[in-house]
Design a protein around this motif. Structure first.
Motif, PDB file in Angstrom:
ATOM      1  N   VAL A 194      11.179  46.772  39.139  1.00  0.00           N
ATOM      2  CA  VAL A 194      12.389  47.253  38.463  1.00  0.00           C
ATOM      3  C   VAL A 194      12.635  48.732  38.787  1.00  0.00           C
ATOM      4  N   ARG A 197      13.694  49.076  42.438  1.00  0.00           N
ATOM      5  CA  ARG A 197      15.062  48.547  42.581  1.00  0.00           C
ATOM      6  C   ARG A 197      16.091  49.542  42.057  1.00  0.00           C
ATOM      7  N   ILE A 214       8.024  38.643  41.877  1.00  0.00           N
ATOM      8  CA  ILE A 214       7.364  39.214  40.708  1.00  0.00           C
ATOM      9  C   ILE A 214       6.077  38.457  40.405  1.00  0.00           C
TER      10      ILE A 214
ATOM     11  N   GLY B 120      11.800  40.689  35.569  1.00  0.00           N
ATOM     12  CA  GLY B 120      12.536  41.638  36.411  1.00  0.00           C
ATOM     13  C   GLY B 120      13.973  41.256  36.742  1.00  0.00           C
ATOM     14  N   CYS B 121      14.674  40.608  35.828  1.00  0.00           N
ATOM     15  CA  CYS B 121      16.078  40.254  36.103  1.00  0.00           C
ATOM     16  C   CYS B 121      16.923  41.527  36.178  1.00  0.00           C
ATOM     17  N   LEU B 122      17.849  41.522  37.103  1.00  0.00           N
ATOM     18  CA  LEU B 122      18.622  42.736  37.399  1.00  0.00           C
ATOM     19  C   LEU B 122      19.480  43.202  36.225  1.00  0.00           C
ATOM     20  N   LEU B 228      19.786  38.318  41.479  1.00  0.00           N
ATOM     21  CA  LEU B 228      19.881  38.623  40.048  1.00  0.00           C
ATOM     22  C   LEU B 228      18.577  38.310  39.332  1.00  0.00           C
TER      23      LEU B 228
END
Lengths: 216, 348
Positions: A194, A197, A214, B120-122, B228
């Protein structure tokens, strides 16, 4: 549950404090970046691990850390050559098809990239590898030898020649120019994925160019 | 870090079977387990001392090793629309959130199943905390039982912090406590568990629970969904849908697909057609959700008009579609916002 097959362990040895490399004979084809499920018996739900060996290797390598309160890894680490484990067929779509790409990993998140590397896919790639210590910078001698200036190890708790001192996030933030038009592949714990990103997006990389794997 | 508020093992969150085991270990009559369950899940006793139909000797025995373990929220934020976001402290001293959403005919509580999240979803704020720990069944049920509006609640949704099926043990146990006659005796039809699609755990849930299932969809295209939601790399949408198709759902159980609409991303005609294609034959509903923007996200919310047009287009294809009203935007209602702020404060 996916169908489980028996595999016989060839090696299962510690390669760094708390980290082990498990190997068994490859009896299936796979694509670098894929995972397999591993279980100790037929009845438990397998845990997923990225394959670390190359597509044509005779052995499958699995890099894992032992979690003291885990159900799988403490007994797994006790197994010896000749012992049996249960595995699934490989699956997953964390696959790098592009000629040019940046691979970013921390800890055992290096496994899918190691597989791509050992499959000869590292030409045109940049690898940024993060770890707290050099002894946990898995496979780094291979990467250093073959990838040269395209390999960027980042060590957060040790200062070593040829190695950036800091986290991969620090490394990325200090880069004057970041290519925005190429794909980035990230693998590691969610927090790293995260954070990296967010940095890439802030530096102008469209999220459609960011691929993440992940741990869970 | 704030130390654990628990000094002894919590009784709250134990199943009847576990309470029977405790009664046996402490040499108490077997029926004490049912009495304990009654005090815990029907009378919501705050202390062992309150359990007046259990003998004083047995209460003292219990108190040596156990405490009830109910934990009131430490903070609340109230939206102008009536939504309340409660902050609870977990047994590890971390923060979790539960959102109470009152409506005219029902009141829903959105509960958390983990502290942080690994997925870890956007579009998710919780993921920015990383993963900090699993919640026990007791900590999940506590969000319901310690809620000031507990008696108003009609529905529970597992859509707060964390991926429920990455904490299958805690979630399944909490569902047992919520639905069992000896527990809160809620109808499973009032409970929905939402997942991003961890297939093995989803199968276990479908086989062992009658609660409703919601799947986070957000795009019908694998390549787009992968950007996503990283889980798509491991458990792809076609496999998730295949699993759902293969499972006999019965008439009572509802499957819904959660779909956050993002500006210029996932609401085109192409998306409508593909959704109609992949969901063909599944008796389901699509819930369109408003996106609550979070810091540093490249994603944006579309206009109301876009969402309504998308809904109409989906319905024209025969897909039952509802738009979930955006609630509590003024109180950081996007899940993870409040606890992340508290986490950052505690780390300063």
């Amino acid at each position: 549950m996916r169908e489980l097959h028996t595999a016989t362990i060839i090696h299962n040895k510690p390669i760094a404090p708390g980290a082990w490399l498990l190997s068994f004979k490859r009896t299936f084809d796979f694509i670098a970046g894929q995972v397999i499920g591993i279980a100790l018996d037929q009845h438990t739900e397998p845990r997923l691990y990225s394959i670390a060996s190359g597509e044509k290797h005779h052995e499958i390598w699995i890099l894992y850390t032992v979690k003291q309160d885990g159900l799988l890894t403490p007994p797994l680490s006790q197994l010896k050559s000749g012992d049996k484990i249960r595995i699934t067929q490989p699956f997953g779509n964390f696959i790098c098809k592009e000629k040019e790409a940046v691979w970013i990993a921390t800890g055992t998140g290096i496994a899918p990239f190691a597989s791509m590397f050992f499959s000869g896919q590292h030409q045109g790639k940049t690898l940024i590898q993060g770890s707290q210590s050099m002894e946990r910078m898995y496979f780094h001698k291979h990467f250093q030898k073959e990838m040269g200036t395209s390999y960027h190890p980042c060590c957060s708790r040790e200062t070593t020649a040829g190695c950036f001192h800091g986290r991969v996030t620090d490394y990325l933030e200090q880069q004057p120019g970041i290519k925005t038009g190429i794909p980035y592949y990230l693998c590691g714990i969610a927090e790293m994925v995260v954070d990296v990103r967010d940095i890439l997006i802030a530096r102008g990389v469209p999220f459609s160019n960011i691929n993440s794997e992940i741990f869970f | 870090m704030t130390p654990s508020p628990l000094k002894k093992e919590a009784l709250f969150g134990k199943t009847l079977e576990e309470l029977q085991q405790i009664a046996k270990e402490l040499d108490m009559p077997k029926f004490t387990a049912s009495q304990l369950a009654d005090w815990l899940y029907k009378k919501f006793a705050g202390s062992i001392e309150q359990m007046s139909n259990i003998s004083k000797t047995h209460r003292e025995k219990l108190s040596e090793k156990y405490e009830v373990g109910l934990s009131a929220p430490v903070k609340v934020q109230t939206s102008v629309d009536g939504t309340k976001k409660y902050l609870y402290r977990s047994h590890l001293g971390k923060f979790i959130e539960a959102a109470y959403i009152p409506e005219s005919k029902r009141s829903t509580l959105c509960v958390s199943s983990q502290v942080g999240c690994k997925m870890g979803c956007l579009f998710c704020m919780t993921g920015k905390q990383g993963f900090q720990g699993q919640l026990s069944a007791g900590e999940i049920v506590n969000q319901i039982c310690s809620l000031p509006e507990r008696d108003e609640l009609t529905n529970i949704v597992y859509m707060g912090m964390g991926e429920p099926f990455d904490n299958l043990e805690g979630v399944m146990k909490s569902l047992e406590i919520l639905t069992a006659d000896w527990g809160l005796a809620m109808s499973p039809k009032r409970i929905t568990v939402s997942t991003i699609g961890i297939i093995p755990a989803m199968k276990t849930f479908l086989e062992n629970s009658n609660c409703h299932l919601a799947v986070s969809l957000h795009s019908p295209f694998e390549e787009e969904r992968r950007k996503l939601m990283p889980i798509e790399n491991v458990y792809s949408l076609p496999e998730v849908l295949k699993t759902i198709r293969e499972f006999p759902m019965g008439k009572q159980r509802r499957i819904s697909f959660e779909y956050i609409v993002f500006k210029n991303l996932n609401h085109s005609n192409k998306h409508v057609k593909e959704l109609a294609r992949i969901l063909n034959g599944i008796r389901c509903r699509i819930n369109l959700l408003y996106f609550h923007p979070i810091p540093d996200t490249p994603l944006e919310a579309p206009s109301d008009n876009v969402i309504h047009q998308f809904k109409e287009a989906l319905e024209a294809k025969g897909l039952t579609t509802t738009i979930r009203k955006s609630r509590g935007q003024d109180i950081y209602a996007a899940c993870g916002m409040l606890s992340t702020k508290e986490l950052q404060k505690s780390q300063k």
